[in-house]
Write a protein that holds these residues in place. Sequence first.
Motif, PDB file in Angstrom:
ATOM      1  N   PRO A  31       0.795  -1.237   0.000  1.00 35.54           N
ATOM      2  CA  PRO A  31       0.000   0.000   0.000  1.00 35.54           C
ATOM      3  C   PRO A  31       0.823   1.280   0.000  1.00 35.54           C
ATOM      4  O   PRO A  31       0.266   2.366  -0.174  1.00 35.54           O
ATOM      5  CB  PRO A  31      -0.821  -0.111   1.291  1.00 35.54           C
ATOM      6  CG  PRO A  31      -0.054  -1.012   2.161  1.00 35.54           C
ATOM      7  CD  PRO A  31       0.677  -1.956   1.257  1.00 35.54           C
ATOM      8  N   LEU A  32       2.123   1.184   0.163  1.00 33.21           N
ATOM      9  CA  LEU A  32       2.953   2.388   0.229  1.00 33.21           C
ATOM     10  C   LEU A  32       3.306   2.892  -1.170  1.00 33.21           C
ATOM     11  O   LEU A  32       3.241   2.156  -2.143  1.00 33.21           O
ATOM     12  CB  LEU A  32       4.226   2.080   1.015  1.00 33.21           C
ATOM     13  CG  LEU A  32       3.975   1.702   2.476  1.00 33.21           C
ATOM     14  CD1 LEU A  32       5.259   1.268   3.127  1.00 33.21           C
ATOM     15  CD2 LEU A  32       3.342   2.840   3.232  1.00 33.21           C
ATOM     16  N   PRO A  33       3.663   4.172  -1.279  1.00 33.25           N
ATOM     17  CA  PRO A  33       3.957   4.725  -2.610  1.00 33.25           C
ATOM     18  C   PRO A  33       5.196   4.093  -3.241  1.00 33.25           C
ATOM     19  O   PRO A  33       6.206   3.885  -2.575  1.00 33.25           O
ATOM     20  CB  PRO A  33       4.187   6.211  -2.351  1.00 33.25           C
ATOM     21  CG  PRO A  33       4.301   6.385  -0.907  1.00 33.25           C
ATOM     22  CD  PRO A  33       3.772   5.171  -0.235  1.00 33.25           C
ATOM     23  N   ARG A  34       5.054   3.772  -4.510  1.00 36.71           N
ATOM     24  CA  ARG A  34       6.157   3.261  -5.318  1.00 36.71           C
ATOM     25  C   ARG A  34       6.129   4.014  -6.631  1.00 36.71           C
ATOM     26  O   ARG A  34       5.179   4.738  -6.935  1.00 36.71           O
ATOM     27  CB  ARG A  34       5.975   1.756  -5.570  1.00 36.71           C
ATOM     28  CG  ARG A  34       6.092   0.906  -4.346  1.00 36.71           C
ATOM     29  CD  ARG A  34       5.984  -0.583  -4.677  1.00 36.71           C
ATOM     30  NE  ARG A  34       4.893  -0.944  -5.550  1.00 36.71           N
ATOM     31  CZ  ARG A  34       3.650  -1.172  -5.159  1.00 36.71           C
ATOM     32  NH1 ARG A  34       3.330  -1.052  -3.900  1.00 36.71           N
ATOM     33  NH2 ARG A  34       2.727  -1.520  -6.022  1.00 36.71           N
ATOM     34  N   ARG A  35       7.129   3.839  -7.427  1.00 36.56           N
ATOM     35  CA  ARG A  35       7.166   4.528  -8.727  1.00 36.56           C
ATOM     36  C   ARG A  35       5.922   4.221  -9.550  1.00 36.56           C
ATOM     37  O   ARG A  35       5.385   5.075 -10.226  1.00 36.56           O
ATOM     38  CB  ARG A  35       8.393   4.087  -9.526  1.00 36.56           C
ATOM     39  CG  ARG A  35       9.658   4.716  -9.090  1.00 36.56           C
ATOM     40  CD  ARG A  35      10.769   4.343 -10.035  1.00 36.56           C
ATOM     41  NE  ARG A  35      12.040   4.665  -9.418  1.00 36.56           N
ATOM     42  CZ  ARG A  35      13.152   4.757 -10.083  1.00 36.56           C
ATOM     43  NH1 ARG A  35      13.175   4.531 -11.368  1.00 36.56           N
ATOM     44  NH2 ARG A  35      14.268   5.054  -9.474  1.00 36.56           N
ATOM     45  N   GLN A  84       1.087  15.206   6.714  1.00 35.46           N
ATOM     46  CA  GLN A  84       2.352  14.502   6.928  1.00 35.46           C
ATOM     47  C   GLN A  84       2.935  13.927   5.642  1.00 35.46           C
ATOM     48  O   GLN A  84       4.131  14.037   5.407  1.00 35.46           O
ATOM     49  CB  GLN A  84       2.162  13.365   7.926  1.00 35.46           C
ATOM     50  CG  GLN A  84       1.939  13.817   9.329  1.00 35.46           C
ATOM     51  CD  GLN A  84       1.629  12.643  10.221  1.00 35.46           C
ATOM     52  OE1 GLN A  84       0.886  11.744   9.844  1.00 35.46           O
ATOM     53  NE2 GLN A  84       2.200  12.658  11.402  1.00 35.46           N
ATOM     54  N   PHE A  85       2.105  13.299   4.818  1.00 32.06           N
ATOM     55  CA  PHE A  85       2.620  12.676   3.609  1.00 32.06           C
ATOM     56  C   PHE A  85       3.174  13.718   2.649  1.00 32.06           C
ATOM     57  O   PHE A  85       4.227  13.519   2.040  1.00 32.06           O
ATOM     58  CB  PHE A  85       1.547  11.821   2.928  1.00 32.06           C
ATOM     59  CG  PHE A  85       1.340  10.489   3.571  1.00 32.06           C
ATOM     60  CD1 PHE A  85       2.301   9.502   3.486  1.00 32.06           C
ATOM     61  CD2 PHE A  85       0.190  10.218   4.276  1.00 32.06           C
ATOM     62  CE1 PHE A  85       2.123   8.276   4.080  1.00 32.06           C
ATOM     63  CE2 PHE A  85      -0.008   8.994   4.873  1.00 32.06           C
ATOM     64  CZ  PHE A  85       0.962   8.017   4.779  1.00 32.06           C
ATOM     65  N   ALA A  86       2.492  14.830   2.512  1.00 34.51           N
ATOM     66  CA  ALA A  86       2.974  15.888   1.611  1.00 34.51           C
ATOM     67  C   ALA A  86       4.283  16.472   2.131  1.00 34.51           C
ATOM     68  O   ALA A  86       5.240  16.667   1.372  1.00 34.51           O
ATOM     69  CB  ALA A  86       1.920  16.976   1.465  1.00 34.51           C
ATOM     70  N   VAL A  87       4.346  16.751   3.427  1.00 33.04           N
ATOM     71  CA  VAL A  87       5.575  17.298   4.023  1.00 33.04           C
ATOM     72  C   VAL A  87       6.707  16.284   3.907  1.00 33.04           C
ATOM     73  O   VAL A  87       7.835  16.640   3.550  1.00 33.04           O
ATOM     74  CB  VAL A  87       5.326  17.707   5.495  1.00 33.04           C
ATOM     75  CG1 VAL A  87       6.619  18.058   6.192  1.00 33.04           C
ATOM     76  CG2 VAL A  87       4.349  18.870   5.563  1.00 33.04           C
ATOM     77  N   ALA A  88       6.414  15.027   4.194  1.00 32.12           N
ATOM     78  CA  ALA A  88       7.443  13.980   4.109  1.00 32.12           C
ATOM     79  C   ALA A  88       7.963  13.835   2.687  1.00 32.12           C
ATOM     80  O   ALA A  88       9.162  13.658   2.463  1.00 32.12           O
ATOM     81  CB  ALA A  88       6.892  12.656   4.610  1.00 32.12           C
ATOM     82  N   LEU A  99      12.048   7.549  -0.161  1.00 31.22           N
ATOM     83  CA  LEU A  99      10.626   7.883  -0.068  1.00 31.22           C
ATOM     84  C   LEU A  99       9.816   6.778   0.590  1.00 31.22           C
ATOM     85  O   LEU A  99       8.945   7.044   1.420  1.00 31.22           O
ATOM     86  CB  LEU A  99      10.065   8.185  -1.461  1.00 31.22           C
ATOM     87  CG  LEU A  99       8.617   8.625  -1.511  1.00 31.22           C
ATOM     88  CD1 LEU A  99       8.441   9.957  -0.819  1.00 31.22           C
ATOM     89  CD2 LEU A  99       8.136   8.696  -2.940  1.00 31.22           C
ATOM     90  N   LEU A 100      10.074   5.544   0.265  1.00 34.59           N
ATOM     91  CA  LEU A 100       9.311   4.427   0.813  1.00 34.59           C
ATOM     92  C   LEU A 100       9.459   4.359   2.334  1.00 34.59           C
ATOM     93  O   LEU A 100       8.475   4.178   3.062  1.00 34.59           O
ATOM     94  CB  LEU A 100       9.758   3.113   0.173  1.00 34.59           C
ATOM     95  CG  LEU A 100       8.972   1.879   0.522  1.00 34.59           C
ATOM     96  CD1 LEU A 100       7.533   2.039   0.075  1.00 34.59           C
ATOM     97  CD2 LEU A 100       9.592   0.672  -0.135  1.00 34.59           C
ATOM     98  N   VAL A 101      10.662   4.552   2.826  1.00 35.08           N
ATOM     99  CA  VAL A 101      10.899   4.479   4.269  1.00 35.08           C
ATOM    100  C   VAL A 101      10.266   5.667   4.975  1.00 35.08           C
ATOM    101  O   VAL A 101       9.603   5.511   6.007  1.00 35.08           O
ATOM    102  CB  VAL A 101      12.419   4.401   4.562  1.00 35.08           C
ATOM    103  CG1 VAL A 101      12.685   4.501   6.045  1.00 35.08           C
ATOM    104  CG2 VAL A 101      12.997   3.123   4.003  1.00 35.08           C
ATOM    105  N   ILE A 102      10.441   6.867   4.422  1.00 31.29           N
ATOM    106  CA  ILE A 102       9.904   8.053   5.087  1.00 31.29           C
ATOM    107  C   ILE A 102       8.370   8.012   5.119  1.00 31.29           C
ATOM    108  O   ILE A 102       7.747   8.432   6.081  1.00 31.29           O
ATOM    109  CB  ILE A 102      10.436   9.349   4.437  1.00 31.29           C
ATOM    110  CG1 ILE A 102      10.346  10.515   5.417  1.00 31.29           C
ATOM    111  CG2 ILE A 102       9.704   9.697   3.178  1.00 31.29           C
ATOM    112  CD1 ILE A 102      11.127  11.747   4.971  1.00 31.29           C
ATOM    113  N   MET A 103       7.749   7.458   4.085  1.00 32.35           N
ATOM    114  CA  MET A 103       6.295   7.335   4.071  1.00 32.35           C
ATOM    115  C   MET A 103       5.814   6.243   5.029  1.00 32.35           C
ATOM    116  O   MET A 103       4.780   6.390   5.672  1.00 32.35           O
ATOM    117  CB  MET A 103       5.784   7.021   2.669  1.00 32.35           C
ATOM    118  CG  MET A 103       5.936   8.137   1.704  1.00 32.35           C
ATOM    119  SD  MET A 103       4.934   9.526   2.201  1.00 32.35           S
ATOM    120  CE  MET A 103       5.221  10.609   0.842  1.00 32.35           C
TER     121      MET A 103
END
Length: 187
Positions: A31-35, A84-88, A99-103
């Motif tokens: 479910p986390l953001p990927r390319r 949070q997601f936008a700031v991260a 990006l994957l870890v920070i999200m």
Amino acid sequence: MSTVESEKRHDEEHRSRVHSRIRRTKKFLRPLPRRANLHRWPVIKWFAKAARKTPHLWKFGEREVRMAIYVGSIIAFLPIFGAQFAVAFLVALALRANLLVIMSVQLITNPITFAPIYLLTKMFGAWLVDIWGLPSLHSGISKGAYEMIIGGLVVGVIFGFILDLIFRFFVFRRLNKSVNVKRMLKS
């Protein structure tokens, strides 16, 4: 049973364990953001084109991951729930963090856990303001936000440190390197 057969069976068992671990990890990270799925995320989709062109967002180097752990932990405990997601994402772009870890660290404060976490960071921040003798604000809302920010910064750094120790322990263990906890604490 011959040695060749036992080695072959051992290799198959090892391969099966590795593939099982990979499948569990992929299921957790799905479910986390990927390319491939950036266009589905509400705010991140506006930056999807830029994110696909920046390879450091997807790199799992030690520097990128550790940066994402610390910065993501701090952002997760700051009182900016909903943004949070936008700031991260913007911080990951600016600091060249993964990006994957920070999200994934942002998922600590979710709709179920954000109220108790923010209450505890406010209480901890009020305690720190008293202990450290920081200038105090007298207004109700701004004083509470100030205490939540102070508490969120300190709790975020502590939580990031704990996640960093866990990450380094498992990475070094996975790479068959010896783990020297005293050296890890010094760096």
